[in-house]
Design an enzyme around this catalytic site. Sequence first.
Site, PDB file in Angstrom:
ATOM      1  N   GLU A  60       0.873  -1.698   0.282  1.00  0.00           N
ATOM      2  CA  GLU A  60       0.093   0.066  -0.010  1.00  0.00           C
ATOM      3  C   GLU A  60       1.037   1.290  -0.133  1.00  0.00           C
ATOM      4  OE1 GLU A  60      -3.980   2.279   2.327  1.00  0.00           O
ATOM      5  OE2 GLU A  60      -2.612   0.545   3.526  1.00  0.00           O
ATOM      6  N   SER A 105      -0.103   6.693   9.491  1.00  0.00           N
ATOM      7  CA  SER A 105       0.377   8.196   9.278  1.00  0.00           C
ATOM      8  C   SER A 105       1.691   9.044   8.992  1.00  0.00           C
ATOM      9  CB  SER A 105      -0.403   8.786  10.507  1.00  0.00           C
ATOM     10  OG  SER A 105       1.116   8.945  11.655  1.00  0.00           O
TER      11      SER A 105
END
Length: 391
Positions: free
Chosen positions: A245, A376
């Site tokens: 990803e 994040s």
Amino acid sequence: MDLNFSPEEVAFRDEVRAFLVAHLPEDIRDRVRRGDDRNVSDDLRRWQRILHAHGWAAAMWPVEHGGTGWDKTRQYLFEIECAAADAPIQLPFGLKMVAPVIMRYGSQAQKERFLPRILDGSDWWCQGYSEPGSGSDLASLKTRAERDGDHYVVNGQKAWNTLGQHADWIFCLVRTDPAAKPQRGISFLLVDMKTPGIRLQPTKLLDGGFEVNEVFFDNVRVPVENLVGEENAGWTYAKFLLGHERTNIAGVGASRRELARLRRMARECRREGAPLIDDPLFATRIAQVELELKALEVTNLRVIFAEARQQAPGPEASMLKIRGTEILQRISELQVEALGARALAYEEDVGGDGEDVPRAAAQYMNLRKLSIYGGSNEIQRNIIAQTILKL
């Protein structure tokens, strides 16, 4: 390192361009260009079927599973050209996330059952990772799956589930051994979204859209055959998936497309009677983000070449994630600044004057999430500090 494409790669790029001109439906192209996602489910499924018919449904898959067998450079060129042509994205949750996990760790029955339906667009997948209080600290997840004969009974909640309202299946991380250390008690389940006990609650975003959902599981019975790999080994599979990803999250193609859009805006919008592009300060800011994007492209190509040598993405994937998301956010900020108050307008509000007006402000707000999902940016910086700087 030679970053020039070979004659064969240039010929491939030209082939992709010709295919897009011939086969990308104009109505889909127009909606992507306008940022109109009201028909997103039909458009993505339709585009996937077109690619499947041409044998290009899965650029990143090996041939034995129905993929193209392209090397990393051709995959990169394909995605760059699709973005430049305003083609819709290929939904990553099936193609780039759960499919590699199934190929690597799934049973033969799972491969035969799920991979063809991902390939031809029959099944839409969504992700069940994050939970309230378990986002970047994913190992703290609390959704439980208890064994009951030939089923798992799942109870819990997932958050920030993207486009789950269209999904047929969800891949979930669930806790199967609450007594084990956090990372060792997690399993990877494939769950049919039509199973009784699943409830979706849409989350309204700042741009007014309903792109994400909360997903609630109330005694949801999942066949044991839908467990990927071994029970309690799901953390290994989750890390494998996140590596894919983050490599794909650089978004070079999307940033190049939006940078071109920004330049058009700067030529068309006027300040004090002159085109905004003639303002030295604004032109300098465009040039700066263009240089940052070129540096990102070089880093992305380095990762591609490393993967071609069978080297798994390391901290470079975190670099791509950080810089890719920050650059796209920065471009959207400059687009809103260029348009001024017109950034709030939709095409019908301004009489169709300019294709770049619709959804600029909405896109700006939507893109704030880029630095959070996929791990994040703060977490990615920690990874870089630990693996490269040895802090």
